[in-house]
Design an enzyme around this catalytic site. Structure first.
Site, PDB file in Angstrom:
ATOM      1  N   GLU A 127      23.744 -12.659 -23.987  1.00 59.00           N
ATOM      2  CA  GLU A 127      24.340 -11.368 -24.342  1.00 59.00           C
ATOM      3  C   GLU A 127      25.863 -11.408 -24.360  1.00 59.00           C
ATOM      4  O   GLU A 127      26.504 -10.508 -24.899  1.00 59.00           O
ATOM      5  CB  GLU A 127      23.850 -10.269 -23.385  1.00 59.00           C
ATOM      6  N   CYS A 167      19.796 -14.771 -15.979  1.00 56.38           N
ATOM      7  CA  CYS A 167      20.465 -14.816 -14.685  1.00 56.38           C
ATOM      8  C   CYS A 167      19.639 -14.063 -13.630  1.00 56.38           C
ATOM      9  O   CYS A 167      18.551 -14.487 -13.295  1.00 56.38           O
ATOM     10  CB  CYS A 167      21.884 -14.269 -14.810  1.00 56.38           C
ATOM     11  N   HIS A 190      23.917 -16.750 -20.221  1.00 58.18           N
ATOM     12  CA  HIS A 190      23.982 -15.360 -20.689  1.00 58.18           C
ATOM     13  C   HIS A 190      24.141 -15.269 -22.211  1.00 58.18           C
ATOM     14  O   HIS A 190      25.268 -15.269 -22.719  1.00 58.18           O
ATOM     15  CB  HIS A 190      25.162 -14.647 -20.038  1.00 58.18           C
TER      16      HIS A 190
END
Length: 227
Positions: free
Chosen positions: A199, A88, A197
């Site tokens: 994570e 991002c 994302h």
């Protein structure tokens, strides 16, 4: 053998650094906090630039962050082979730092998007994607207002020709990125940037759409062990 040390960079406004550190820890590495004003990478084995809104992104996403003192250390290290992942806003910073080509611009519909998104793995030979299979489709969260990847025709042709498109959106292009590009890599394959994302997709307990994000971190661990 000591655990691999993965630096997690925090800029003013970064909001995913703790998620990134947790993802690193869950997959067996040691997260090392790196502040944007540091002049030292602290001997880390790899670096993760997580998402957020660095410096508020008042000029262009990542344009000011690119000049942080830590980037003066990171840029030459990445060019020398240090594995770097940017997600991002981290992807935006890598482009602004010219570690990756092209740029990220306002979403085609000019609306912020937050949803689970299907992407296809196009290149499983980078430092961060070796635990995937080429052609594999995964689901990761996206949340961005400026995620439309653009580049000139020559750059796009080179990315496609050299297999440097790492991820492509499937099931609909959420932001108008050219060629449905969701992530790319540099020529050496050690620097990867993507809008989604990983994570946020590492453990079922959080209600993530998948645990597909784990493979980014297991990939880099295998690369570092075998280096």
């Amino acid at each position: 053998m000591n655990a691999a040390r993965v630096g997690v960079v925090t800029f003013p406004g970064t909001l995913d650094d703790q998620d990134a550190a947790r993802a690193v820890r869950l997959t067996g590495a040691e997260p090392v906090p790196l502040w944007h004003a540091d002049h030292d990478l602290k001997g880390v084995d790899a670096v993760f630039l997580p998402g957020g809104f660095s410096y508020g992104d008042y000029l262009r996403c990542g344009a000011i962050s690119r000049f942080s003192p830590l980037m003066d250390e990171l840029i030459p290290a990445a060019r020398a082979g240090l594995p770097v992942l940017g997600t991002c806003n981290g992807f935006q910073i890598l482009c602004e730092a010219h570690l990756l080509p092209g740029a990220l611009t306002r979403n085609e519909g000019l609306h912020y998007i937050c949803r689970d998104q299907g992407i296809r793995v196009e290149n499983a030979d980078t430092a961060w994607t070796s635990d995937f299979a080429a052609g594999q489709e995964i689901v990761l969260p996206i949340k961005h207002g400026e995620g439309r990847y653009v580049a000139d025709a020559e750059t796009l042709a080179a990315l496609e020709r050299d297999g440097r498109v790492v991820f492509r959106y499937v099931g609909g292009n959420p932001n108008g990125s050219l060629n449905d590009i969701a992530g790319i890599t540099n020529e050496a394959g050690n620097v990867v940037g993507l809008m989604p994302h990983p994570e946020h997709a590492v453990e079922e307990l959080t209600g993530a759409p998948s645990v597909d994000g784990r493979s980014f971190f297991t990939s880099i661990l295998k690369r570092l062990v075998n280096a």
